[in-house]
Design a protein around this motif. Sequence first.
Motif, PDB file in Angstrom:
ATOM      1  N   THR A 104      54.631  -4.846  26.177  1.00  0.00           N
ATOM      2  CA  THR A 104      53.558  -3.965  26.648  1.00  0.00           C
ATOM      3  C   THR A 104      52.223  -4.704  26.565  1.00  0.00           C
ATOM      4  N   LYS A 123      50.065  -5.396  29.876  1.00  0.00           N
ATOM      5  CA  LYS A 123      48.757  -4.729  29.951  1.00  0.00           C
ATOM      6  C   LYS A 123      47.639  -5.707  30.323  1.00  0.00           C
ATOM      7  N   THR A 146      49.699  -3.864  35.419  1.00  0.00           N
ATOM      8  CA  THR A 146      49.394  -2.722  34.539  1.00  0.00           C
ATOM      9  C   THR A 146      49.953  -1.383  34.996  1.00  0.00           C
TER      10      THR A 146
END
Length: 369
Positions: free
Chosen positions: A294, A298, A304
């Motif tokens: 993640t 991100k 994203t």
Amino acid sequence: MNVTTKIITIGDEKMKPEALAEILKPAAALLAADKTVAFPTETVYGLGANALSVDAIDQIYRAKGRPSDNPLIVHIASLDMLALLAEEVKPYARDLMAAFWPGPITFVLKKTSAVPMKVTGGLNTVAVRMPDHAVAQTLIALSGKPIAAPSANLSGKPSPTTAAHVIEDLAGRVNCIVAGGNTEVGLESTVLDVTGDVPVILRPGKVTQEEIAAVVGICEVDPAITGATIDVSGAAKSPGMKYRHYAPDAHVQVYIGTTTDVIRTFDAEAHRLVMEGAGKVGILTFSEDLEVLTRLIKTDALLTDRVEFISAGSAKDLSVYGKVLFEALRDFDERGCDVILVRGVEEMGIGGAIMNRLKKASEGKVTRI
Ligand code: TXA
Ligand code: MG
């Protein structure tokens, strides 16, 4: 199809047996009248009907849109019902029933003439299971019939592990749905052929080869399920093996490797897929991997909003993976994923059952990295 579906909700799963019986009476009456009722078991939800009625069985096949040469599992609430269904139960099979029933294992036995060929897909054997779930047991006992019940999904979809999945697939197609919370195991039962001298696993499930061998000394696995991919030639002994199964709408790609390699591959593959025009990419992997992934994704502006994550639980406890797998596949479809990247596991213990379902969901697209 346009059937009125009665929904019965079990509010409290720990309710007293008398209260449960009271709530389930109408559903049991429908089963006794050869109607269809979907209900929870400890593995997945089943779509039940009287196993001794050809008309009732026809309704199951119709509701699921299932080919009728794919045989059904017959569910019983007590051993008394077994004599009605099975011509012969070998002593070692009795030992296994004593060890694992009620529970997530199905025995394939020589059938009696009372079992319609419709139930067994024309085979002279019948698959029988005693589920370990209060709702299933109460319903079967109250109906007074052995209950044929395949998983309560539309044919080809992942098996339902929540009442919402069953309602999504079967509302308007069956007479009743008993909504009773999420199923505990999440994968269908182990199917074990006990017609020969030694037991043979036809479908891996929560009860493993090692556990069966620990009781009776030996347990074989059908060669059709041990290969790198699933044999879809039709030669498989468990006829259910030859159909496309557990398939979400999205394409599934499975990767087996070290944590570092899997994380690197998921990141690179998500990037490549989005560059090549995939709308959304789903990732199903261990919670430990997600902590790293993640963060990586991100910080990648391209990815994203394009990657959906679902945790398969910790790598330290594969039973969570088994429990969430089918729900995750359905979830990714709902979130609009075109491709799902999945972390595969070694085929040991429950890992064998997880990989069996993943091979089918991915139609054999399993890569070792
Ligand atoms: O956990 C379960 O087994 C769930 C719950 C509802 O009990 N039921 C389930 O049923 O998964 P279904 O119909 O989706 O899968 C039945 C499997 C198929 O792979 C089928 O080919 C196999 O059992 N089977 C049934 N009868 C058989 C027989 N006579 N010989 C060999 N395989 C059989
Ligand atoms: Mg099924």
